[in-house]
Design an enzyme around this catalytic site. Structure first.
Site, mmCIF file in Angstrom:
data_model
loop_
_atom_site.group_PDB
_atom_site.id
_atom_site.type_symbol
_atom_site.label_atom_id
_atom_site.label_comp_id
_atom_site.label_asym_id
_atom_site.label_seq_id
_atom_site.Cartn_x
_atom_site.Cartn_y
_atom_site.Cartn_z
ATOM 1 N N ARG A 31 0.821 -1.215 0.000
ATOM 2 C CA ARG A 31 0.000 0.000 0.000
ATOM 3 C C ARG A 31 0.854 1.263 0.000
ATOM 4 O O ARG A 31 0.452 2.288 0.544
ATOM 5 C CB ARG A 31 -0.982 0.029 1.186
ATOM 6 N N ARG A 35 -3.612 6.001 -0.063
ATOM 7 C CA ARG A 35 -4.217 7.095 0.688
ATOM 8 C C ARG A 35 -3.265 7.902 1.555
ATOM 9 O O ARG A 35 -3.587 9.006 1.968
ATOM 10 C CB ARG A 35 -5.357 6.543 1.562
ATOM 11 N N ARG A 44 -7.213 10.965 -7.315
ATOM 12 C CA ARG A 44 -8.365 10.067 -7.235
ATOM 13 C C ARG A 44 -9.673 10.786 -6.925
ATOM 14 O O ARG A 44 -10.737 10.157 -6.940
ATOM 15 C CB ARG A 44 -8.148 9.033 -6.113
ATOM 16 N N ASP A 80 -6.531 -3.803 -7.485
ATOM 17 C CA ASP A 80 -7.247 -4.339 -6.329
ATOM 18 C C ASP A 80 -7.466 -5.822 -6.568
ATOM 19 O O ASP A 80 -7.592 -6.263 -7.718
ATOM 20 C CB ASP A 80 -8.587 -3.633 -6.135
ATOM 21 N N TYR A 155 -14.560 -13.171 0.390
ATOM 22 C CA TYR A 155 -15.385 -12.038 -0.050
ATOM 23 C C TYR A 155 -16.621 -12.528 -0.804
ATOM 24 O O TYR A 155 -17.725 -12.011 -0.612
ATOM 25 C CB TYR A 155 -14.568 -11.104 -0.949
#
Length: 348
Positions: A31, A35, A44, A80, A155
């Site tokens: 990562r 962010r 973004r 992702d 998921y």
């Protein structure tokens, strides 16, 4: 492992993955593109996560941002783990603050119809982005990645993120044949997704089994290991380093080391000198600073990073990383300082 040719082939990162001598311990962060970077947030703004992953121009710029800012030894493709599922038509979305949400969870054999094989034409934007990136990165390696079958299955079965994985485990224990077919299909999709990235120019690949730490070792070996091993075997012919990472997997490290990867990622809960005993010889290790340490003062952060390097001193190969992803509120300057510290203190 035969080292692929190319400008990045002799990089410190790939040399460490191959357990060869390095000029310094290479470092990159899970990562690292994301962010924590203000330039990422600006880029973004107003663009959904999955839409971002399907735009080669955005993928290229976002992937390059941490390389420019931090001077890390490898880039990792901005994508992702659910991108290949979306590409084959699974009705899902990534909801901010929640994560992937699946419209029709897989709970029966009929539900498996959602999972057709992935073809390269399903993800042309991934190949295009990788091609652009390898041209831009030159001697800096690009890491491709995918979600491991168990984590993707979780998921799909739960319908989204889960703390206890109750539906997933109910299928694994109560409908083992259905479970085996599910993770078998996902192994094929995952392998195909990794092949697209490698053939477009990725220098290494990482399989993220984010939720595998929810399993007991015996259940992992019986119900998960075979599918992960199938993925690693499917891309072995390319000769690129294959990295295997999970969170909370200290008790699974021995089994994970048997799945076929060349590098085993270790989270921060197990020191690297103990992790190597569990994984066994013939593998490089990756890790494993606690991401929360980056919030401590510089001296404390460097002391903890020094402990990681000291624990790694006897390893056949070591790639410095965090024990999980960069936390969103991390100060980017702390990451830059950490890269500098690792490079300087490990210079051979």
């Amino acid at each position: 492992m035969t080292a692929p040719a190319g400008p990045a082939a002799d990089s410190a990162f790939l040399r460490a993955c191959r357990r060869e001598p390095v000029p310094h311990t290479p470092v990159w962060f899970m990562r690292q593109a994301g962010r924590s970077l203000p330039e990422y947030r600006r880029l973004r703004e107003g663009i959904g996560m999955l839409d971002s992953c399907r735009r080669p121009d955005l993928v290229t710029e976002i992937t390059l941002q941490p390389v420019r800012r931090h001077g890390v030894d490898a880039a990792i493709l901005f994508s992702d783990i659910v991108v290949p599922l979306k590409a084959i038509g699974v009705d899902l979305d990534i909801k901010p603050g929640v994560g992937p949400v699946v419209a029709q969870p897989i709970r029966s054999r009929a539900d498996l119809a959602q999972l057709r094989p992935l073809e390269p034409d399903d993800v042309p934007y991934v190949a295009e982005a990788v091609g652009r990136l390898t041209a831009e990165l030159g001697a800096t390696p690009l890491i491709g990645f995918a979600g491991a079958p168990f984590t993707l299955a979780s998921y799909l079965v739960e319908g989204g993120p889960s703390r206890n994985h109750e539906h997933t485990k109910a299928m694994m224990y109560g409908a083992p044949e259905l479970w085996a077919e599910l993770v078998g299909r996902l192994a094929g999709i995952t392998a195909a997704f990794l092949r697209v990235q490698i053939e477009a120019g990725a220098s290494a690949v990482q399989l993220f089994d984010s939720w595998a730490g929810a399993l007991a070792p015996a259940d992992y070996r019986r119900a998960v290991l075979p599918a992960s091993a199938e993925v690693f075997a499917a891309v072995a012919e390319y000769g690129v380093p294959r990295i295997h990472f999970g969170v909370g997997t200290g008790e699974l490290l021995t089994a994970m080391g048997e799945a076929g990867a060349d590098v085993v990622g270790v989270d921060w809960r197990v020191p690297l000198d103990e992790a190597v005993r569990r994984v066994g010889p013939g593998k490089a290790l990756q890790g494993n600073l606690d991401p929360a340490v980056l919030f401590a003062p510089r001296e404390a952060m460097e002391a903890k990073a020094g402990e990681v390097l000291e624990a790694a001193a006897g390893l056949e190969g070591h790639v410095f990383n965090l024990g999980h992803g960069v936390l969103p509120t991390t100060d980017p300057d702390a990451l830059t300082r950490l890269v500098e510290y690792v490079h300087e203190s490990s210079a051979r």
